[in-house]
Scaffold this active site. Structure first.
Site, PDB file in Angstrom:
ATOM      1  N   ASP A 157       9.369   2.628   1.586  1.00  0.00           N
ATOM      2  CA  ASP A 157       7.862   3.767   1.918  1.00  0.00           C
ATOM      3  C   ASP A 157       8.254   3.307   3.264  1.00  0.00           C
ATOM      4  OD1 ASP A 157       5.626   4.155   2.769  1.00  0.00           O
ATOM      5  OD2 ASP A 157       4.701   3.606   1.255  1.00  0.00           O
ATOM      6  N   PHE A 173       0.869  -0.954  -0.359  1.00  0.00           N
ATOM      7  CA  PHE A 173      -0.170  -0.286  -0.657  1.00  0.00           C
ATOM      8  C   PHE A 173       0.997   1.345  -0.078  1.00  0.00           C
ATOM      9  CE2 PHE A 173      -2.475   3.549   1.700  1.00  0.00           C
ATOM     10  CZ  PHE A 173      -3.601   3.635   1.720  1.00  0.00           C
ATOM     11  N   LYS A 207       2.180  10.020   8.149  1.00  0.00           N
ATOM     12  CA  LYS A 207       1.639   9.566   9.572  1.00  0.00           C
ATOM     13  C   LYS A 207       2.194  10.408  11.047  1.00  0.00           C
ATOM     14  CE  LYS A 207      -1.201   5.927   7.865  1.00  0.00           C
ATOM     15  NZ  LYS A 207      -0.976   5.353   6.597  1.00  0.00           N
TER      16      LYS A 207
HETATM   17  C1  PLP Z   1      -0.834   5.303   5.471  1.00  0.00           C
HETATM   18  C2  PLP Z   1       0.022   5.591   4.266  1.00  0.00           C
HETATM   19  C3  PLP Z   1       0.192   5.612   2.537  1.00  0.00           C
HETATM   20  C4  PLP Z   1      -0.713   6.836   2.090  1.00  0.00           C
HETATM   21  O1  PLP Z   1      -0.324   8.076   3.022  1.00  0.00           O
HETATM   22  P1  PLP Z   1      -1.630   8.622   3.006  1.00  0.00           P
HETATM   23  O2  PLP Z   1      -1.270  10.497   4.354  1.00  0.00           O
HETATM   24  O3  PLP Z   1      -2.618   8.422   3.484  1.00  0.00           O
HETATM   25  O4  PLP Z   1      -1.047   9.650   1.779  1.00  0.00           O
HETATM   26  C5  PLP Z   1       1.581   4.956   2.235  1.00  0.00           C
HETATM   27  N1  PLP Z   1       1.523   4.287   2.492  1.00  0.00           N
HETATM   28  C6  PLP Z   1       2.405   3.641   3.901  1.00  0.00           C
HETATM   29  C7  PLP Z   1       2.560   2.707   4.011  1.00  0.00           C
HETATM   30  C8  PLP Z   1       0.688   3.505   4.302  1.00  0.00           C
HETATM   31  O5  PLP Z   1       0.491   3.043   5.544  1.00  0.00           O
END
Ligand code: PLP
Length: 407
Positions: free
Chosen positions: A225, A140, A254
């Protein structure tokens, strides 16, 4: 908690709020630490914390004071100019990560878009136009068009077509599947050290080390990420530290702002090849958000903070294991630090979340059979025990004494 009466907005909400999916019939009005209060004055213990966002809990003094001080000083001066907090935060993030340069964004998806753009730019300049980025099934990376294409969520197949091309999919913890995706057009491999939305699926340390060796050997970029795993969530500042490898590019979001919208793209000097006009954004690096993130990172980087996250995570793991043994005939508990999941073995997670909410406990079910736990990093032992008691009671009542497995 508040001295002021709260003006109640209409509920249920009218059509003025775009409907993007069902929400429980609760309106939250206040938060403190691990507690939320709804408009009826009911208190909730929060083990979601905005999806691992509120690293220091609700309304911590570090953030409240910094916001007030910075708001009175300078809120925005345009990304065309330097501002003090942005420079401070960039220096602090570079120091704690070992990466050289930072670009600020407003969301994790936007930081990942930046990472994708940087990798494509680098491939265009230094790798004869190579542009494909190998990403992973169930991964994700966000909800923009490119990051949805980079993600591996099956549920998104066929959505918002055509997809952004150039994201062949490998399988986590399967190096051969990565090798099969590589070709002359490959420029990078991108992944989460722990697949959060997929249900806290940990990339093995050996797999990450092998991936680092493979990408180095092939002259490819390795992109982590760390939007969910970064900023102390796993008990180390960054998830990759468990494996002892370094990425070329990393994204954060986050927990970085502890609740305010800020994200970051970090990279090695050798990879930083954006030219004027390639990258930017109206709110990027504004002093209000960067000042808050600087206070959050300073708090997480203070001595003993991360050791405490590790200890709290171990306690959470013990409680969840006990519950799994007692109620589920031994469901799997996994994760690192304060990012944990409990596999319930059957699709009762949404029912558990609903019933827990009714009883004043906020939990998250990223999958129908799975609960994910993302409390504040400063959650207390007593709060962990309280959550465990609450969850145990909910499971007891929902399962009625029978083990989930085989039920
Ligand atoms: C939450 C998340 C995103 C997206 O972040 P947003 O601030 O909602 O755009 C991307 N990568 C990972 C691993 C996430 O947990």
């Amino acid at each position: 908690m508040t001295a002021h009466p709260i003006a109640l907005s209409p509920f249920p909400p009218s059509d003025a709020l775009m409907d993007i999916g069902p929400k429980p019939p609760v309106v939250f009005v206040e938060g403190r630490g691990s507690r939320l209060i709804d408009r009826d004055g009911k208190s909730y213990l929060d083990f979601v914390q905005g999806w691992a966002v509120n690293a220091l809990g609700h309304c911590p003094p570090e953030i409240v004071d910094t916001l007030a001080r910075q708001a009175a000083r300078l809120i925005n001066c345009s990304p065309a100019f330097h501002n003090g907090p942005q420079l401070d935060l960039a220096a602090r993030l570079a120091a704690v990560s070992g990466l050289d340069s930072v670009f600020f964004a407003n969301s994790g998806a936007e930081a990942n878009e930046g990472a994708i753009k940087l990798a494509r730019k680098w491939g265009g300049k230094f790798r004869a136009g190579a542009h494909e980025i190998v990403t992973f099934r169930d991964g994700f990376h966000g909800r923009t068009l490119a990051t949805m294409s980079a993600s591996g969520k099956e549920k998104w197949d066929g959505l918002f077509e055509p997809r952004v091309p150039g994201f062949p999919k490998a399988t986590l913890n399967d190096l051969a599947s990565v090798e099969r995706c590589l070709g002359p057009a490959t420029v990078a491999v991108m992944l989460e050290p722990i697949q959060g939305e997929a249900g806290v699926v940990v990339a093995d340390d050996d797999f990450l080390r092998a991936l680092r060796a493979l990408t180095t050997r092939r002259g490819l970029l390795l992109i982590f990420d760390e939007v969910q795993t970064g900023m102390g969530r796993t008990g180390k500042m960054f998830g990759f530290e468990h494996a002892g490898v370094r990425p070329d590019i990393m994204t954060l979001g986050k927990g970085l702002g502890g609740g305010v919208p800020i994200a970051a793209l970090l990279a090695d000097r050798a990879v930083c090849c954006f030219e004027p006009g390639d990258q930017g954004g109206t709110f990027n690096g504004n002093p209000l958000m960067t000042a808050v993130a600087d206070a959050v990172v300073a708090t997480i980087a203070a001595p003993d903070f991360l050791a405490r996250v590790t200890k709290a995570g171990e306690l959470l793991q013990r409680h969840l294991t006990r519950i799994a043994d007692a109620r589920l005939g031994g469901g799997e508990v996994r994760g690192r630090g304060l990012l944990r999941a409990l596999d319930l073995g059957c699709d009762i997670a949404p029912a558990v979340v609903d019933e827990a909410l009714r009883r004043g406990l906020l939990l998250n079910a990223p999958r129908p059979h799975l609960l994910r736990f993302m409390p504040a990093l400063n959650v207390t032992d007593a709060e962990i025990a309280e959550m465990a008691d609450g969850l145990d009671a909910v499971l007891r009542d929902i399962l009625g004494g029978r083990a989930a497995r085989g039920a």
